[in-house]
Enzyme design. Structure first.
Site, PDB file in Angstrom:
ATOM      1  N   ALA A 507       0.818  -1.211   0.000  1.00 23.98           N
ATOM      2  CA  ALA A 507       0.000   0.000   0.000  1.00 23.98           C
ATOM      3  C   ALA A 507       0.853   1.263   0.000  1.00 23.98           C
ATOM      4  O   ALA A 507       1.968   1.273   0.520  1.00 23.98           O
ATOM      5  CB  ALA A 507      -0.924  -0.014   1.221  1.00 23.98           C
ATOM      6  N   GLU A 508       0.287   2.343  -0.558  1.00 18.43           N
ATOM      7  CA  GLU A 508       0.912   3.676  -0.579  1.00 18.43           C
ATOM      8  C   GLU A 508       2.314   3.655  -1.177  1.00 18.43           C
ATOM      9  O   GLU A 508       3.218   4.341  -0.708  1.00 18.43           O
ATOM     10  CB  GLU A 508       0.961   4.272   0.842  1.00 18.43           C
ATOM     11  CG  GLU A 508      -0.359   4.292   1.578  1.00 18.43           C
ATOM     12  CD  GLU A 508      -1.382   5.233   0.960  1.00 18.43           C
ATOM     13  OE1 GLU A 508      -1.093   5.771  -0.110  1.00 18.43           O
ATOM     14  OE2 GLU A 508      -2.456   5.397   1.546  1.00 18.43           O
ATOM     15  N   GLY A 509       2.513   2.849  -2.218  1.00 19.22           N
ATOM     16  CA  GLY A 509       3.821   2.739  -2.850  1.00 19.22           C
ATOM     17  C   GLY A 509       4.539   1.479  -2.402  1.00 19.22           C
ATOM     18  O   GLY A 509       4.867   1.337  -1.226  1.00 19.22           O
TER      19      GLY A 509
END
Length: 807
Positions: A507-509
């Site tokens: 998640a988130e990169g």
């Protein structure tokens, strides 16, 4: 005496000592003079064997010092050439990357980049604390919400929160935790939001994600930070009370972390909007996936590339990445069937749109917000990476610590708790150590955000390191729980959390890209004292740019010389001369981080000069540099946390474990960097300068592992402090309550178990079922009937806590 004063050796020693002082504290031409004269005299000494050679050496040396130390000469001869080389081969800054660099700011990681951390600054950052209103929310509505959740049922059967939980979320405005009270929100600080999310996540990661998404990167945060007053008045009250459910659709089939590659397109035009004709707006086509809350969202934040071919907004036709608010019921919007993220129950699915028209007022920030979308995303991601995901990771680590430590104490093999086996102790120590490392780093970055900083690089550090350490802790927990961790069901305390580890890493990169592409590269641009100044000077007007570049280059070379000297001195002295904060019990740890910081700063410049244009593509080298920076940051967080806790012997072992682990990991990265630098001599020379006496750091010792295992496998203040902030159910029928009860009873009756075992060895206790053996012990007067009853109750509680599900 005359011979001594006329000896070149004597003056070489004197001037070398002067060089040490001036390089350390000085600046400008005097640094060059101080560094150069000792080397000049050394050349003279070597030249004494041949008449006339010393004159040549002196001439060459004077010429080199004139070149380096006199700005007018340096600018004309050296600076101009370096500028040409950097223009041809230096790292370019694309528009999207420049927007990312302009968004956010720097924090403690900048001190680590400099080579000489200012510990006073670190210790002055106030610790994150909940105010009375936030504490009441966490201990009231959040506790009530957690009590409504059954994680296994949510993930495996219902795949949704129960209706009562949804009602509570709306009634108590959970979706507006960060929205000001003027718009109907709770107006909690980042600290309050993190505390609420961590407690919810300790009960259920899926429930925490459901609460996290509306408060994270998406329409709510974007409107709050960048929206127009009209957008705030229209949307924020409905978002706060749950009337609108937001989501943010960023990832597509062909794009993830690369904002410049977004294929989704919007065109400024006139269209129809809810009965109104000829409305100026944007017609968007998009294809997104992995959208959390997408299947149930009513308001979708959509990033896309905006084009204005007819010039409705100005002369520029290609406006760049823009974000618009798209109602889910707008014509052309399609929400596909749900994804199944590792059988976790939060809503996630694809969202598509073909020719979707929204008014220009639905662009975040209005027409002025066109083209600013990627900067908005990058700046908002800092909060998510620094607040939300660390809260979830720490919650999972704390639950693994509490549940696994207790399980290892009440689970017996070979007539003793498995917590006494060294292999299990190693795993328990790893769980506890990783959890403390995560908590220290989480509190550090959270404190910096509360103090007004926007540390983008630190946010990347904690995102990829905390989710990775969480994964390691959960893997170790599964090893200890064994079959009890694999058999899913309401009694399984670790299995549902184990599903989170790959999700957090992604998640988130994704962590691979965050580590190898973003952390060090952006750190160099943001945190290096001179690199960005040099690159910006290249694009300035010729006269001003040349002067600015010359000043930055001179400062850069001074910076390199100082860190070279610091690295050598710290390497020889073991870091004993490194600066440390006053009145700290943990000076040795601060010294070692200071030593590591100097070496890191030196390595960063060596990589910049040696790799040049290939530094952006040397991802493995960048990843190793990111590892060193990360370990320094995590160790700094652990030391800061210990300074704030005060004297607590139960926590000292955790600090020692984290320091040993961080320093050892950084040392491994240093060795690998030196081994893979271009040119065998350069790597060997650097390794000798950084580690002249060999590797000083090693993994945590077996003795330390044993003490940490003991800390979390018995009821103790250290165990409670390490796992503070999680949800502890009060219902005695809850699995965690059963395990905690069994732990207390088993620990209290440990002396009775020892008596029973002693009786067996002396043949005073007959073989057979546990009840018969206890009865024999009473008959042999090894224990009283009351003690026997207590022991039987503990055994019953132990067996009840160890039961597994079957259906």
């Amino acid at each position: 005496m005359t011979e001594l004063l006329t000896s070149a050796w004597f003056w070489w020693v004197v001037l070398s000592a002067t060089a040490l002082i001036l390089v350390w504290f000085g600046s400008g031409f005097w640094v060059w003079l101080a560094v150069g004269v000792p080397a000049l005299l050394a050349f003279t000494i070597l030249a004494e064997a041949g008449p006339g050679i010393d004159v040549v050496v002196w001439i060459l040396a004077v010429a080199s010092y004139t070149l380096l130390g006199v700005p007018a000469v340096r600018g004309r001869v050296l600076t101009a050439r370096v500028m040409r080389v950097m223009r041809d081969r230096g790292p370019a800054i694309p528009t999207v990357e420049k927007q990312s660099l302009d968004a956010g700011g720097e924090g403690w990681e900048k001190e680590l980049f400099g080579g000489r951390p200012a510990w006073r600054r670190l210790r002055r950052i106030p610790g994150p604390k909940l105010d009375a209103r936030e504490l009441a929310f966490v201990e009231g509505p959040v506790e009530e919400f957690c009590a409504l959740i059954n994680d296994y049922r949510l993930n495996s059967r219902d795949r949704d929160l129960p209706p009562a939980a949804w009602e509570l979320l709306r009634e108590q405005r959970f979706f507006g935790m960060g929205i000001p009270e003027a718009y109907g929100g709770l107006d909690l600080s980042h600290c309050g939001q993190a505390a609420a999310l961590m407690k919810i996540a300790s009960r259920s990661i899926s429930a925490a994600v459901t609460v996290m998404i509306p408060n994270a990167l998406g329409p709510t945060r974007l409107i709050l930070n960048y929206g127009t007053d009209e957008q705030k008045r229209e949307f924020l009250p409905r978002l706060a009370n749950g009337q609108e459910i937001p989501c943010f659709a960023l990832t597509g089939p062909e794009v993830g972390s690369d904002g410049a590659a977004i294929p989704d397109v919007g065109v400024v035009c006139h269209g129809q909007w809810r009965g109104r004709q000829d409305v100026l707006g944007v017609r968007i086509s998009f294809d997104k996936r992995y959208v959390s809350l997408g299947p149930i969202a009513t308001l979708i934040g959509v990033p896309f590339k905006l084009f204005d071919p007819d010039g409705f907004l100005g002369e520029e036709s290609n406006l760049g990445v823009t974000i618009a608010l798209v109602p889910a019921d707008a014509p052309g919007v399609e929400r596909g069937p749900r994804h199944d993220p590792l059988q976790m129950g939060f809503h996630n699915g694809p969202v598509r749109g073909e020719g979707v028209f929204v008014p220009i007022d639905f662009v975040i920030g209005g027409p002025e917000g066109a083209g600013r979308g990627w900067a908005m995303v990058t700046e908002s991601l800092t909060d998510d990476r620094a607040v939300t995901l660390p809260a979830l990771s720490c919650a999972a680590g704390k639950m693994a610590t509490r549940a696994t430590g207790a399980y290892a104490r009440v689970r017996y093999q070979f007539h003793q708790p498995i917590a006494r086996f060294e292999g299990v102790q190693e795993a328990l120590a790893g769980i506890a150590g990783h959890t403390f490392a995560m908590e220290g780093a989480r509190q550090l970055v959270l404190a910096e955000i509360l103090a007004g900083a926007r540390p983008a690089v630190a946010a990347s550090i904690v995102k990829y390191n905390l989710t990775d350490r969480c994964r390691k802790a959960l893997n170790l927990a599964m090893d200890v729980h064994g079959g009890a961790g694999i058999m899913l069901g309401p009694r399984n305390l670790i299995g549902e959390f184990y599903k989170f580890s790959p999700i957090g890493v992604t998640a988130e990169g994704a962590n691979i890209l965050t580590r190898s592409l973003l952390t060090f590269e952006q750190g160099m641009m943001r945190c290096h004292p001179f690199l960005r100044q040099e690159l910006e000077a290249l694009n300035a007007p010729r006269g001003d740019g040349a002067r600015a570049f010359d000043r930055a280059l001179a400062g850069h070379l001074r910076h390199l010389a100082r860190n070279l000297l610091r690295t050598l001195v710290h390497g020889v002295t073991g870091g004993r001369l490194a600066a440390v904060p006053a009145r700290s019990r943990h000076r040795s740890g601060y010294r070692q981080i200071g030593r590591l910081s100097a070496a890191f700063a030196l390595l960063a410049d060596v990589m910049l000069f040696s790799l040049r244009d290939s530094i952006k593509t040397s991802e493995r080298m960048s990843g190793r540099m990111a590892d060193i920076l990360s370990q320094m940051y995590i160790a700094s967080g652990a030391l800061r946390l210990m300074d704030q806790v005060g004297r607590d012997d139960s926590m000292d072992d955790l600090k020692h474990w984290v320091l040993a682990d961080c320093l050892w990991r950084a040392q491994v990265a240093i060795v690998e960097i030196c081994r893979n630098l271009p040119g065998r001599f350069l790597g060997r020379a650097l390794r000798f300068m950084i580690l002249p006496l060999g590797g000083p750091w090693s993994r945590p010792s077996d003795k330390l592992d044993r003490r940490l295992a003991e800390l979390i496998s018995v009821p103790s203040s250290g165990r409670d402090r390490l796992t503070a902030g999680i949800f502890l159910p009060t219902d005695p029928e809850e699995p965690l309550s059963r395990l905690e009860t069994a732990l207390r009873k088993v620990t209290a009756t440990a002396p009775l178990v020892a008596k029973l075992r002693e009786g067996e060895l002396m043949d005073l206790v007959a073989d057979g079922p546990f009840e018969d053996r206890v009865e024999s012990a009473v008959a042999a007067r090894l224990m009283s009937p009351a003690e026997a009853e207590e022991l039987l109750a503990a055994e019953q509680a132990r067996l009840e806590a160890l039961r597994v599900d079957a259906s």
